[in-house]
Write a protein that holds these residues in place. Structure first.
Motif, mmCIF file in Angstrom:
data_model
loop_
_atom_site.group_PDB
_atom_site.id
_atom_site.type_symbol
_atom_site.label_atom_id
_atom_site.label_comp_id
_atom_site.label_asym_id
_atom_site.label_seq_id
_atom_site.Cartn_x
_atom_site.Cartn_y
_atom_site.Cartn_z
ATOM 1 N N GLY A 48 0.892 -1.340 -0.048
ATOM 2 C CA GLY A 48 0.097 0.118 0.187
ATOM 3 C C GLY A 48 0.888 1.532 0.052
ATOM 4 O O GLY A 48 0.744 2.782 -0.354
ATOM 5 N N HIS A 66 -9.367 4.186 -12.892
ATOM 6 C CA HIS A 66 -10.855 4.222 -12.467
ATOM 7 C C HIS A 66 -11.963 3.976 -13.303
ATOM 8 O O HIS A 66 -12.388 3.714 -14.168
ATOM 9 C CB HIS A 66 -11.591 5.502 -11.327
ATOM 10 N N PHE A 69 -11.582 0.721 -14.351
ATOM 11 C CA PHE A 69 -12.449 -0.392 -13.020
ATOM 12 C C PHE A 69 -14.086 -0.102 -13.528
ATOM 13 O O PHE A 69 -14.907 -0.546 -13.174
ATOM 14 C CB PHE A 69 -11.978 0.668 -11.808
ATOM 15 N N GLY A 105 -10.398 3.030 0.573
ATOM 16 C CA GLY A 105 -10.164 2.242 -0.618
ATOM 17 C C GLY A 105 -11.632 2.717 -1.402
ATOM 18 O O GLY A 105 -12.214 1.901 -2.260
ATOM 19 N N GLY A 107 -12.361 4.879 -4.112
ATOM 20 C CA GLY A 107 -12.290 5.553 -5.607
ATOM 21 C C GLY A 107 -13.010 6.727 -5.526
ATOM 22 O O GLY A 107 -12.230 7.543 -4.869
ATOM 23 N N ASP A 125 -8.657 7.348 -0.187
ATOM 24 C CA ASP A 125 -8.094 7.121 -1.975
ATOM 25 C C ASP A 125 -6.393 6.886 -1.654
ATOM 26 O O ASP A 125 -5.891 8.241 -0.919
ATOM 27 C CB ASP A 125 -8.825 6.726 -2.607
ATOM 28 N N LEU A 126 -5.970 6.801 -2.641
ATOM 29 C CA LEU A 126 -4.647 7.238 -2.674
ATOM 30 C C LEU A 126 -4.434 7.758 -3.512
ATOM 31 O O LEU A 126 -3.173 8.968 -3.311
ATOM 32 C CB LEU A 126 -4.111 6.057 -4.032
ATOM 33 N N SER A 136 -4.801 9.073 1.663
ATOM 34 C CA SER A 136 -4.220 8.102 2.817
ATOM 35 C C SER A 136 -4.262 6.403 1.964
ATOM 36 O O SER A 136 -4.908 6.219 1.092
ATOM 37 C CB SER A 136 -5.027 8.074 3.505
ATOM 38 N N ASP A 137 -3.092 6.276 2.498
ATOM 39 C CA ASP A 137 -2.872 4.735 2.201
ATOM 40 C C ASP A 137 -3.551 3.938 3.241
ATOM 41 O O ASP A 137 -3.362 4.676 4.421
ATOM 42 C CB ASP A 137 -1.437 3.762 2.514
ATOM 43 N N ILE A 138 -4.427 3.086 2.969
ATOM 44 C CA ILE A 138 -4.995 2.693 3.782
ATOM 45 C C ILE A 138 -4.676 1.814 4.749
ATOM 46 O O ILE A 138 -5.297 0.838 5.997
ATOM 47 C CB ILE A 138 -6.500 1.862 3.371
ATOM 48 N N CYS A 154 -14.337 -2.945 -0.155
ATOM 49 C CA CYS A 154 -14.680 -2.918 -0.765
ATOM 50 C C CYS A 154 -13.939 -3.387 -2.393
ATOM 51 O O CYS A 154 -13.373 -1.802 -2.824
ATOM 52 C CB CYS A 154 -15.718 -1.953 -1.645
ATOM 53 N N LEU A 155 -13.551 -3.981 -2.563
ATOM 54 C CA LEU A 155 -12.515 -4.225 -4.067
ATOM 55 C C LEU A 155 -11.788 -3.889 -3.049
ATOM 56 O O LEU A 155 -10.339 -3.394 -4.141
ATOM 57 C CB LEU A 155 -13.294 -4.176 -4.650
ATOM 58 N N MET A 158 -5.778 -4.407 -2.260
ATOM 59 C CA MET A 158 -5.307 -4.741 -2.802
ATOM 60 C C MET A 158 -4.152 -4.923 -2.725
ATOM 61 O O MET A 158 -3.453 -5.524 -3.251
ATOM 62 C CB MET A 158 -5.388 -3.441 -4.345
HETATM 63 N N1 SAH Z 1 -13.952 0.638 -3.551
HETATM 64 C C1 SAH Z 1 -14.288 1.392 -4.367
HETATM 65 C C2 SAH Z 1 -13.359 0.774 -5.252
HETATM 66 C C3 SAH Z 1 -12.761 0.303 -4.983
HETATM 67 S S1 SAH Z 1 -11.519 0.140 -6.630
HETATM 68 C C4 SAH Z 1 -15.827 0.475 -4.867
HETATM 69 O O1 SAH Z 1 -16.337 -0.343 -4.621
HETATM 70 O O2 SAH Z 1 -16.766 1.497 -5.832
HETATM 71 C C5 SAH Z 1 -10.456 -0.223 -5.174
HETATM 72 C C6 SAH Z 1 -9.476 1.231 -4.514
HETATM 73 O O3 SAH Z 1 -9.062 0.520 -3.634
HETATM 74 C C7 SAH Z 1 -9.316 1.870 -5.752
HETATM 75 O O4 SAH Z 1 -9.384 3.237 -5.705
HETATM 76 C C8 SAH Z 1 -7.820 2.521 -4.872
HETATM 77 O O5 SAH Z 1 -7.014 3.069 -5.499
HETATM 78 C C9 SAH Z 1 -7.657 1.896 -3.688
HETATM 79 N N2 SAH Z 1 -6.727 1.398 -2.794
HETATM 80 C C10 SAH Z 1 -6.084 0.253 -3.326
HETATM 81 N N3 SAH Z 1 -4.459 0.253 -1.941
HETATM 82 C C11 SAH Z 1 -5.198 1.647 -1.755
HETATM 83 C C12 SAH Z 1 -3.939 1.728 -0.457
HETATM 84 N N4 SAH Z 1 -2.997 0.962 -0.381
HETATM 85 N N5 SAH Z 1 -4.728 2.782 0.222
HETATM 86 C C13 SAH Z 1 -5.224 3.626 -0.351
HETATM 87 N N6 SAH Z 1 -6.405 3.487 -1.455
HETATM 88 C C14 SAH Z 1 -6.099 2.144 -1.766
#
Ligand code: SAH
Length: 264
Positions: A48, A66, A69, A105, A107, A125-126, A136-138, A154-155, A158
């Motif tokens: 992250g 995005h 995505f 995260g 989006g 989000d990043l 912010s890094d989550i 939610c997804l 990563m």
């Molecule tokens: N939750 C949203 C977006 C999902 S896409 C939805 O369901 O629509 C995944 C998102 O996680 C992306 O926007 C990506 O930038 C973010 N992400 C991935 N790793 C991250 C991290 N370490 N810190 C912050 N955001 C992160």
């Protein structure tokens, strides 16, 4: 991606680009799709912190990711974010509690935009592309210990350091607060990883599993397919946990498979 049910074409957006011939448009689209796949793979194969540094240096990656995505998610029979929004909305409203939610995260912060009338949502989000989002890094969000009632991934699990994200959720959640995770199911399939192992990991991390079948909740969509039926969601795994008062023992080497998209 290793599981065809969870993979989709990365054909990118359909919008025509002014002034380009149809051949040039075809190439532009292919290039956009290739860039999306590369960024997606990088996010799943770096920590992250590295993803955060890279996106902060070059935020256009966020926009390319995005666009891709959104294109992918339009092809899904069910978007887990919509189920989560419905679940949270049902907890608010008349007589309901105004919840403090961390959307990790987020989006483009659709969750916050959909729920700001009933709850307080902190969106991370990043890169911040709108005022609702804090960059912010989550693994390290600017919230105090025990300061939220719900954490949503939610997804968004990563990075390669999933244990750090779960530790951060545990830190910011109040005891008996809810953790809700939606992930591509095939990420927990094979290479010594399974849903069972992930749930064991969550329990050791200090969470109690509440449920993983959301088909009967408002907005929860049974996605049988292939004769599976019965509310089994083939593409996504979703789980709701609560933070227990047990001590958290995070298994540092726990990892989840990356989710890469097939070129079509
Ligand atoms: N939750 C949203 C977006 C999902 S896409 C939805 O369901 O629509 C995944 C998102 O996680 C992306 O926007 C990506 O930038 C973010 N992400 C991935 N790793 C991250 C991290 N370490 N810190 C912050 N955001 C992160």
């Amino acid at each position: 991606m290793n599981d065809s049910s969870a993979s989709a074409s990365a054909s990118s957006t359909e919008r025509p680009v002014a002034g380009l011939s149809s051949l040039q448009q075809k190439f532009a689209k292919k290039l956009e799709g290739a860039r999306f796949r590369t960024i997606n793979e990088t996010l799943y194969t770096s920590t992250g912190q590295n993803a955060f540094d890279s996106f902060q240096r070059d935020p256009i990656q966020f926009d390319i990711y995005h666009a891709g995505f959104r294109e992918q998610s339009r092809q899904w029979p069910y978007n887990p974010l919509h189920g989560i929004v419905a679940w949270l909305r049902a907890k608010g409203g008349k007589g309901g509690k105004k919840l403090r939610i961390a959307d990790m995260g987020c989006g483009d912060a659709e969750l916050a935009a959909s729920l700001s009338d009933v709850h307080t949502v902190h969106s991370f989000d990043l890169v911040s592309r709108n005022s609702r989002v804090v960059a912010s890094d989550i693994a390290h969000v600017p919230l105090r210990e025990g300061s939220v009632d719900v954490v949503v991934f939610c997804l968004a699990l990563m990075g390669t350091n999933v244990p750090d994200f779960v530790r951060e959720a545990h830190r910011i959640l109040a005891v008996r607060g809810s953790l809700r995770i939606a992930e591509v199911r095939s990420r927990f399939d094979g290479d010594g990883i399974s849903i069972k192992k992930f749930e064991k990991f969550l329990k050791r991390a200090g969470f109690d599993i509440v449920q993983e079948d959301f088909s009967k909740l408002p907005g929860g969509v049974a996605q049988g397919g292939g004769g599976g039926g019965g509310g089994h969601n083939k593409m996504f795994f979703e789980v709701e946990c609560t933070k227990s008062d047990r001590q958290s023992f995070i298994q540092e080497d726990f990892c989840v498979r990356p989710c890469v998209y097939k070129k079509r």
